[in-house]
Motif scaffolding. Structure first.
Motif, PDB file in Angstrom:
ATOM      1  N   SER A   1      47.764 -44.417 -69.763  1.00  0.00           N
ATOM      2  CA  SER A   1      47.671 -45.477 -68.577  1.00  0.00           C
ATOM      3  C   SER A   1      47.974 -44.593 -67.552  1.00  0.00           C
ATOM      4  O   SER A   1      47.995 -44.767 -65.925  1.00  0.00           O
ATOM      5  N   LEU A   2      48.743 -44.076 -67.648  1.00  0.00           N
ATOM      6  CA  LEU A   2      49.658 -42.787 -66.147  1.00  0.00           C
ATOM      7  C   LEU A   2      48.237 -42.467 -65.856  1.00  0.00           C
ATOM      8  O   LEU A   2      48.273 -42.558 -64.031  1.00  0.00           O
ATOM      9  N   SER A   3      47.697 -41.120 -66.481  1.00  0.00           N
ATOM     10  CA  SER A   3      46.686 -40.505 -65.568  1.00  0.00           C
ATOM     11  C   SER A   3      45.216 -41.801 -65.158  1.00  0.00           C
ATOM     12  O   SER A   3      45.152 -42.153 -63.808  1.00  0.00           O
ATOM     13  N   GLN A   4      45.273 -43.165 -65.780  1.00  0.00           N
ATOM     14  CA  GLN A   4      44.301 -43.757 -65.244  1.00  0.00           C
ATOM     15  C   GLN A   4      44.489 -44.276 -64.059  1.00  0.00           C
ATOM     16  O   GLN A   4      44.091 -44.245 -63.143  1.00  0.00           O
ATOM     17  N   LEU A   5      45.911 -44.721 -64.080  1.00  0.00           N
ATOM     18  CA  LEU A   5      46.152 -45.361 -62.860  1.00  0.00           C
ATOM     19  C   LEU A   5      46.621 -44.597 -61.760  1.00  0.00           C
ATOM     20  O   LEU A   5      46.748 -44.696 -60.520  1.00  0.00           O
ATOM     21  N   ALA A   6      47.222 -43.626 -62.331  1.00  0.00           N
ATOM     22  CA  ALA A   6      46.908 -42.204 -61.129  1.00  0.00           C
ATOM     23  C   ALA A   6      45.531 -42.427 -60.211  1.00  0.00           C
ATOM     24  O   ALA A   6      45.271 -41.932 -58.756  1.00  0.00           O
ATOM     25  N   ILE A   7      44.821 -41.953 -61.375  1.00  0.00           N
ATOM     26  CA  ILE A   7      42.748 -41.816 -60.469  1.00  0.00           C
ATOM     27  C   ILE A   7      43.049 -43.254 -59.373  1.00  0.00           C
ATOM     28  O   ILE A   7      42.046 -43.477 -58.883  1.00  0.00           O
ATOM     29  N   LYS A   8      42.558 -44.202 -60.740  1.00  0.00           N
ATOM     30  CA  LYS A   8      42.230 -45.534 -59.915  1.00  0.00           C
ATOM     31  C   LYS A   8      43.026 -46.047 -58.478  1.00  0.00           C
ATOM     32  O   LYS A   8      42.638 -45.687 -57.345  1.00  0.00           O
ATOM     33  N   LYS A   9      44.197 -44.892 -58.112  1.00  0.00           N
ATOM     34  CA  LYS A   9      45.309 -45.354 -57.353  1.00  0.00           C
ATOM     35  C   LYS A   9      44.297 -44.521 -56.123  1.00  0.00           C
ATOM     36  O   LYS A   9      44.339 -45.046 -54.881  1.00  0.00           O
TER      37      LYS A   9
ATOM     38  N   ARG B   1      37.567 -50.330 -65.256  1.00  0.00           N
ATOM     39  CA  ARG B   1      36.424 -49.812 -65.102  1.00  0.00           C
ATOM     40  C   ARG B   1      35.444 -50.613 -63.806  1.00  0.00           C
ATOM     41  O   ARG B   1      34.066 -49.727 -63.139  1.00  0.00           O
ATOM     42  N   GLU B   2      35.848 -51.817 -63.587  1.00  0.00           N
ATOM     43  CA  GLU B   2      34.756 -52.013 -61.694  1.00  0.00           C
ATOM     44  C   GLU B   2      34.915 -50.541 -60.888  1.00  0.00           C
ATOM     45  O   GLU B   2      34.401 -50.753 -60.359  1.00  0.00           O
ATOM     46  N   THR B   3      36.350 -50.227 -60.674  1.00  0.00           N
ATOM     47  CA  THR B   3      36.483 -48.703 -59.631  1.00  0.00           C
ATOM     48  C   THR B   3      35.892 -47.747 -60.324  1.00  0.00           C
ATOM     49  O   THR B   3      34.472 -47.272 -59.137  1.00  0.00           O
ATOM     50  N   VAL B   4      35.101 -47.552 -61.281  1.00  0.00           N
ATOM     51  CA  VAL B   4      33.959 -46.282 -61.978  1.00  0.00           C
ATOM     52  C   VAL B   4      32.780 -47.157 -61.411  1.00  0.00           C
ATOM     53  O   VAL B   4      31.918 -46.861 -60.795  1.00  0.00           O
ATOM     54  N   ILE B   5      32.782 -48.291 -61.442  1.00  0.00           N
ATOM     55  CA  ILE B   5      31.490 -49.021 -60.872  1.00  0.00           C
ATOM     56  C   ILE B   5      31.136 -48.442 -59.800  1.00  0.00           C
ATOM     57  O   ILE B   5      29.524 -48.323 -58.924  1.00  0.00           O
ATOM     58  N   ASP B   6      31.592 -49.080 -58.708  1.00  0.00           N
ATOM     59  CA  ASP B   6      32.200 -48.693 -57.384  1.00  0.00           C
ATOM     60  C   ASP B   6      31.899 -47.362 -56.873  1.00  0.00           C
ATOM     61  O   ASP B   6      30.835 -47.005 -55.657  1.00  0.00           O
TER      62      ASP B   6
END
Lengths: 394, 394
Positions: free
Chosen positions: A272-280, A77-82
């Motif tokens: 979580s796998l999708s979220q983590l892939a996008i976060k990275k 969520r912090e990544t999205v905020i940025d």
């Protein structure tokens, strides 16, 4: 066995969609019917690099495979905020953000959170087909608001706010699906003022605004909202990859909390796998550069389509000329029914979407939607030429 | 701003759950409150190997990142068909299978497909909390059926089938959450007969049956159904990894089709990255061997808990002794309220789930649920010893 399905889904048998998709799988058909981002723009190499790294750190690997929290993968969520700061969405905390399983889940959860059986939900006419269907699946009454070239008509909007006292209003103010239109800032402000005066929540759907190939950005409606009445839903489907089914909602903490509770019993949390892939992917700085790389491709395809339309379509065919997004909207200034013509188009090996399906209360018999993002310029020209033959003399 | 949320979600504020999870994040607390598979059993290394391979083939990489179909990633339903054969689920085609975003989505979609506002949904008392909440989110009336040691009481079931003419009955017949109980085959057949006689659909939830560490397997209810009234929902959350949010539903083609239509407007399809990771994991032959490896661990932890219960808990504490799954159910044969005692347990740094939350219509004040899968045998013994102090003299 004779099954007694719910009222909510009883009218939907999906046969039409299924038949169309069967048709479209024929390779000889040039399809303007989809809503897919350009396959050429999908970051297969970058995602390969990321996937290979995800399980290297044992702590992160465990966190990715175990249950997570509904709100979003830790830190995401912090990544999205940025990420949304450059859109002008600022001053938000993780309590204002929910990670969702694609933008569509945001629409569904907003309906779940606000709508009782029989409630009216307003939407621009025409609008995203899936939202109309989702509204019906909550036994809501979908009511369309007439639109001008710059978004919903304020007069018709106020009349319908008065008449129906709706709970929710759904808008795609930037590069709308299906029309490709964008609301100017004054229109956005006026719509928010009206909504506030009548106590209505605005659901702003914004999957496309980053795919701008002309003109100047217009700030999302949520940045203009001083009353806490706009919920902003977006998705990584058009900016990274739809197959990962990941998006996000931003809004007042109290509403986000309610959406979170709704999501808890629906899918608990997004993969979580999708979220983590996008976060990275975002943290590695791939997000904006990869979109920038795809912009010329989108511009070129849009231009190929408008050029071909000017060349091959009859003069009675009026169409939008979007500055971004995926769609061109066409309307015949003549008594033609695009549903009746669909089989003729298929016989010419070209497909579009019949425009009437995007209208909440019917209408639009003389309209159609064209997608330009998932065919090459050559195939686009060829396809529009075929369409020109189909509608010759109309 | 004063938000007017829907009736469906208005009663749910999630504060209680949130407060409990805050408490549980304190490392000094030994938690029997969760429902997580053993982290030690999660296949981090194997998933790392698979993730590194997913994007090597460019065609597959593109297919994984682009939109997919709602039914399931190409070929994945066939993989599921192969996978369930050893459970006795045979003679099915892809039209009988839908890939879902975790087992919970199957429950949600079944409610969406069958339930109108005010409809009664039957469930064993006590049952999975999330299903009770999901039923309420569809404005259904959740009615509990009394249970014997071997599953729902046939007498009470028939009485309630007569009285309420319910649409749907929800059961977890193998290693139930929260009780750990398993229905013998005769009970399964009798329940199906009754359901058929009264025209009710059975939703069989089976996330746990592969986690059997004692006794003989009992065939899923769907294998005993000759009428097309059982829909079987399972998940890879307890057998591979919950973070991937992937499961599947098996049932009559007409029902699966309706669930597919419901899913279309909810999340369009399950994350292709998750689906592909699981598909490859199964095709590489990792599924059964990795479960087999985890079975001794589950058995050891269950035994650690029952041993500790016999040693430390008061004689008034009666409990189940499951042959598999994740949970032990406890009931005090004495006037004690486990909700009132919860703060005392937290003061002793041990946590359980208050049993009453699993009852559709209240009751169960003297009950609690204990999870044994996500703490070591040493911590399990220590935790139960603390619980013994909390309930001393009860």
């Amino acid at each position: 066995m004779n099954y007694h399905f719910s009222e909510a889904l009883s009218g939907m048998d999906g046969t039409a969609t299924r038949d169309i998709f069967k048709l479209l799988s024929r390779p000889e058909i040039i399809s303007f019917a989809g809503g897919l981002p350009a396959s050429d723009a999908l970051p297969t190499r970058l995602m390969g690099e990321i996937a290979a790294e995800i399980f290297v750190d044992e702590t992160e690997a465990l966190r990715c495979l175990q249950y997570s929290v509904t709100e979003g993968y830790p830190g995401f969520r912090e990544t999205v905020i940025d990420l949304v700061r450059d859109l002008g969405i600022t001053g938000i905390t993780p309590d204002n953000v929910l990670v969702i399983s694609g933008g569509g889940q945001g629409l569904d959860l907003m309906l779940k959170a606000f709508v009782n059986k029989g409630d009216v939900v307003l939407m621009e006419d025409p609008t995203f087909l899936s939202f109309i269907q989702a509204a019906k699946s909550y036994n809501a009454v979908a009511v369309g608001v007439a639109a001008d070239s710059d978004g919903v008509s304020l007069g018709d909007l106020e009349a319908k706010l008065k008449r129906y006292a709706p709970k929710l209003m759904y808008l795609i103010p930037t590069f709308s699906n299906p029309t490709g239109k964008t609301y100017p800032i004054e229109k956005r402000k006026a719509v928010i003022d009206l909504a506030h005066r009548y106590g209505v929540i605005i659901l702003e759907d914004d999957p496309y605004s980053r795919l701008r190939f002309a003109g100047e950005p217009v700030p999302p409606m949520i940045t203009l909202d001083k009353h806490g009445i706009v919920v902003y839903v977006s998705s990584f489907s058009k900016t990274i990859a739809p197959g990962l089914r990941t998006g996000f909602a931003v809004g007042p903490a109290e509403i986000i909390r309610k959406l979170t509770i709704g999501k808890q019993n629906v899918d608990l949390h997004t993969s979580s796998l999708s979220q983590l892939a996008i976060k990275k992917y975002i943290e590695k700085g791939y997000f904006l550069p990869n979109i920038a790389k795809s912009i010329p491709l989108y511009r070129q395809r849009k231009t190929a389509m408008t050029d071909a339309i000017n060349r091959y379509m009859p003069a009675s065919f009026k169409h939008t000329d979007p500055d971004g997004g995926l769609f061109i909207w066409g309307e015949f200034d003549a008594p033609v029914n695009t549903t009746d013509m669909f089989q003729a188009a298929i016989a010419e090996n070209v497909a579009y979407i019949v425009g009437s399906v995007f209208f909440a209360d019917g209408g639009g018999a003389n309209t159609l939607r064209l997608n330009y993002t998932n065919e090459s310029p050559e195939r686009i020209e060829e396809g529009v030429q075929r369409l020109g033959r189909v509608f010759k003399g109309v």
